[in-house]
Design a protein around this motif. Structure first.
Motif, PDB file in Angstrom:
ATOM      1  N   LEU A  15     -97.661 -43.998  59.841  1.00 31.91           N
ATOM      2  CA  LEU A  15     -98.999 -43.543  59.427  1.00 31.91           C
ATOM      3  C   LEU A  15     -98.986 -42.041  59.181  1.00 31.91           C
ATOM      4  N   VAL A  16     -99.469 -41.642  58.007  1.00 30.84           N
ATOM      5  CA  VAL A  16     -99.615 -40.214  57.688  1.00 30.84           C
ATOM      6  C   VAL A  16    -101.106 -39.861  57.672  1.00 30.84           C
ATOM      7  N   LEU A  17    -101.435 -38.737  58.302  1.00 28.72           N
ATOM      8  CA  LEU A  17    -102.836 -38.293  58.387  1.00 28.72           C
ATOM      9  C   LEU A  17    -103.069 -36.978  57.655  1.00 28.72           C
ATOM     10  N   SER A  18    -104.254 -36.870  57.067  1.00 31.30           N
ATOM     11  CA  SER A  18    -104.722 -35.600  56.494  1.00 31.30           C
ATOM     12  C   SER A  18    -106.196 -35.489  56.855  1.00 31.30           C
ATOM     13  N   LEU A  19    -106.503 -34.666  57.855  1.00 31.56           N
ATOM     14  CA  LEU A  19    -107.869 -34.600  58.381  1.00 31.56           C
ATOM     15  C   LEU A  19    -108.502 -33.258  58.029  1.00 31.56           C
ATOM     16  N   GLU A  20    -109.469 -33.295  57.141  1.00 35.58           N
ATOM     17  CA  GLU A  20    -110.191 -32.091  56.704  1.00 35.58           C
ATOM     18  C   GLU A  20    -109.233 -31.024  56.171  1.00 35.58           C
ATOM     19  N   VAL A  21    -108.277 -31.481  55.384  1.00 37.13           N
ATOM     20  CA  VAL A  21    -107.298 -30.573  54.770  1.00 37.13           C
ATOM     21  C   VAL A  21    -107.406 -30.595  53.244  1.00 37.13           C
ATOM     22  N   GLU A  49    -101.407 -26.832  42.155  1.00 35.90           N
ATOM     23  CA  GLU A  49     -99.987 -27.081  42.447  1.00 35.90           C
ATOM     24  C   GLU A  49     -99.797 -27.488  43.917  1.00 35.90           C
ATOM     25  N   THR A  50    -100.452 -26.755  44.820  1.00 34.12           N
ATOM     26  CA  THR A  50    -100.339 -27.076  46.250  1.00 34.12           C
ATOM     27  C   THR A  50    -100.971 -28.431  46.542  1.00 34.12           C
ATOM     28  N   PHE A  51    -102.122 -28.694  45.919  1.00 36.95           N
ATOM     29  CA  PHE A  51    -102.772 -29.992  46.102  1.00 36.95           C
ATOM     30  C   PHE A  51    -101.812 -31.118  45.718  1.00 36.95           C
ATOM     31  N   GLU A  52    -101.223 -31.029  44.527  1.00 35.01           N
ATOM     32  CA  GLU A  52    -100.363 -32.124  44.050  1.00 35.01           C
ATOM     33  C   GLU A  52     -99.116 -32.265  44.911  1.00 35.01           C
ATOM     34  N   LYS A  53     -98.482 -31.139  45.274  1.00 29.37           N
ATOM     35  CA  LYS A  53     -97.253 -31.214  46.073  1.00 29.37           C
ATOM     36  C   LYS A  53     -97.551 -31.795  47.467  1.00 29.37           C
ATOM     37  N   THR A  54     -98.635 -31.333  48.067  1.00 29.53           N
ATOM     38  CA  THR A  54     -98.963 -31.821  49.413  1.00 29.53           C
ATOM     39  C   THR A  54     -99.301 -33.317  49.371  1.00 29.53           C
ATOM     40  N   MET A  55    -100.045 -33.736  48.365  1.00 28.69           N
ATOM     41  CA  MET A  55    -100.373 -35.171  48.249  1.00 28.69           C
ATOM     42  C   MET A  55     -99.094 -35.985  48.063  1.00 28.69           C
ATOM     43  N   HIS A  56     -98.181 -35.484  47.235  1.00 37.63           N
ATOM     44  CA  HIS A  56     -96.921 -36.219  47.015  1.00 37.63           C
ATOM     45  C   HIS A  56     -96.110 -36.284  48.305  1.00 37.63           C
ATOM     46  N   ASP A  57     -96.048 -35.186  49.038  1.00 39.46           N
ATOM     47  CA  ASP A  57     -95.293 -35.178  50.299  1.00 39.46           C
ATOM     48  C   ASP A  57     -95.905 -36.154  51.302  1.00 39.46           C
ATOM     49  N   MET A  58     -97.231 -36.178  51.351  1.00 39.77           N
ATOM     50  CA  MET A  58     -97.897 -37.091  52.293  1.00 39.77           C
ATOM     51  C   MET A  58     -97.589 -38.549  51.972  1.00 39.77           C
ATOM     52  N   PHE A  59     -97.781 -38.933  50.712  1.00 37.25           N
ATOM     53  CA  PHE A  59     -97.606 -40.347  50.364  1.00 37.25           C
ATOM     54  C   PHE A  59     -96.129 -40.746  50.403  1.00 37.25           C
ATOM     55  N   ALA A  60     -95.226 -39.792  50.115  1.00 37.73           N
ATOM     56  CA  ALA A  60     -93.790 -40.103  50.180  1.00 37.73           C
ATOM     57  C   ALA A  60     -93.318 -40.242  51.625  1.00 37.73           C
ATOM     58  N   SER A  61     -94.074 -39.686  52.574  1.00 34.47           N
ATOM     59  CA  SER A  61     -93.654 -39.703  53.984  1.00 34.47           C
ATOM     60  C   SER A  61     -94.203 -40.900  54.760  1.00 34.47           C
ATOM     61  N   ARG A 119    -112.330 -34.791  43.905  1.00 32.43           N
ATOM     62  CA  ARG A 119    -112.382 -36.252  43.882  1.00 32.43           C
ATOM     63  C   ARG A 119    -110.924 -36.735  43.940  1.00 32.43           C
ATOM     64  N   PHE A 120    -110.383 -36.751  45.143  1.00 35.05           N
ATOM     65  CA  PHE A 120    -108.955 -37.000  45.305  1.00 35.05           C
ATOM     66  C   PHE A 120    -108.591 -38.481  45.124  1.00 35.05           C
ATOM     67  N   THR A 121    -109.575 -39.390  45.281  1.00 33.91           N
ATOM     68  CA  THR A 121    -109.237 -40.821  45.178  1.00 33.91           C
ATOM     69  C   THR A 121    -108.767 -41.184  43.760  1.00 33.91           C
ATOM     70  N   ASP A 122    -109.311 -40.522  42.741  1.00 38.24           N
ATOM     71  CA  ASP A 122    -108.862 -40.786  41.362  1.00 38.24           C
ATOM     72  C   ASP A 122    -107.402 -40.367  41.213  1.00 38.24           C
ATOM     73  N   TYR A 123    -107.071 -39.218  41.820  1.00 34.56           N
ATOM     74  CA  TYR A 123    -105.690 -38.729  41.748  1.00 34.56           C
ATOM     75  C   TYR A 123    -104.739 -39.713  42.437  1.00 34.56           C
ATOM     76  N   VAL A 124    -105.122 -40.175  43.612  1.00 30.40           N
ATOM     77  CA  VAL A 124    -104.260 -41.101  44.368  1.00 30.40           C
ATOM     78  C   VAL A 124    -104.048 -42.394  43.566  1.00 30.40           C
ATOM     79  N   GLU A 125    -105.123 -42.882  42.983  1.00 34.14           N
ATOM     80  CA  GLU A 125    -105.020 -44.135  42.221  1.00 34.14           C
ATOM     81  C   GLU A 125    -104.019 -43.998  41.074  1.00 34.14           C
TER      82      GLU A 125
END
Ligand SMILES: C[S@@+](CC[C@H](N)C(=O)[O-])C[C@H]1O[C@@H](n2cnc3c(N)ncnc32)[C@H](O)[C@@H]1O
Length: 215
Positions: free
Chosen positions: A129-135, A143-155, A180-186
């Motif tokens: 389980l990977v968590l991101s709480l109020e981050v 750039e940081t948003f995309e890299k951090t999201m990729h690192d989270m989902f890859a982990s 609206r991060f859910t569109d990005y994740v999808e």
């Protein structure tokens, strides 16, 4: 009328300010000055987050948890997980958390540098389980948003839980940008499915739980 047109002219430049803002330096300065993670990890709101997460870990038999952005450790103090690793961009926060939880062998902490997180380190840090709480609403530049999201989902080998706002809005505070991060994740992580959203009814803060399961 005049003010409005001025606002309309300046508003689209906001992403430039976000690009120039050094988020890592902001958080490092904040923690080294002895300030905390903010109101989200205090009082009843902190309890609401902990109760949901502790129940989730228990019900889904999660054996390892990795958090991106553990902060000052106040939220972590209520975590009841078999094994937890907290990552932080602020080295001061990592040191403070490592000292604070030195006697708790279920909790470890490490520095997270988006530019350095890949390969062997990422594989070593993988968790069920990977968590991101109020981050997410603090990942102000794209750039940081995309890299951090990729690192989270890859982990994550089973689940990702994000506790965040989910609408696009720039704010006067340079360290806050709602997305609206859910569109990005999808679009970016089709191997994950949004299986549950849990509304934060405790306080009128801009954050709810979004639970993703690996397909
Ligand atoms: C509002 S605090 C939340 C702390 C903790 N998750 C909680 O719920 O109490 C936001 C944290 O995100 C961290 N942060 C900012 N950008 C980050 C990034 N790209 N990756 C990981 N953490 C980040 C900050 O250093 C800060 O500790």
């Amino acid at each position: 009328m005049r003010l409005l047109s001025l606002f309309e002219r300046t508003e689209p430049t906001r992403p430039l300010y976000y690009r120039l803002f050094d988020s890592t330096q902001y958080w490092e300065q904040r923690y080294s000055d002895g300030r905390d993670s903010g109101p989200g990890s205090r009082g009843g709101h902190r309890r609401f987050k902990a109760d949901f997460l502790n129940a989730f870990v228990n019900e889904h038999d999660i054996d390892s948890v990795l958090e991106f952005g553990c902060g000052d450790g106040d939220q972590v103090a209520l975590a009841e997980y078999p094994a937890y690793r907290g990552l932080e961009i602020s080295e001061s926060a990592v040191e403070a958390c490592s000292r604070r939880f030195a006697d708790d062998e279920t909790k470890t902490f490490a520095h997270y540098d988006p530019g350095e997180y890949h390969g062997e380190q990422r594989e070593r840090f993988e968790a069920e389980l990977v968590l991101s709480l109020e981050v997410v609403f603090h990942l102000v530049d794209d750039e940081t948003f995309e890299k951090t999201m990729h690192d989270m989902f890859a982990s994550a080998t089973r689940y990702v839980i994000v506790f965040s706002s989910n609408h696009d809005e720039t704010t006067p505070e340079l360290h806050v940008r709602h997305r609206r991060f859910t569109d990005y994740v999808e679009a970016a992580f089709p191997n994950f499915e949004l299986i549950e959203t849990v509304e934060n009814e405790y306080e009128s803060r801009h954050a709810d739980f979004y639970v993703y399961e690996k397909r």
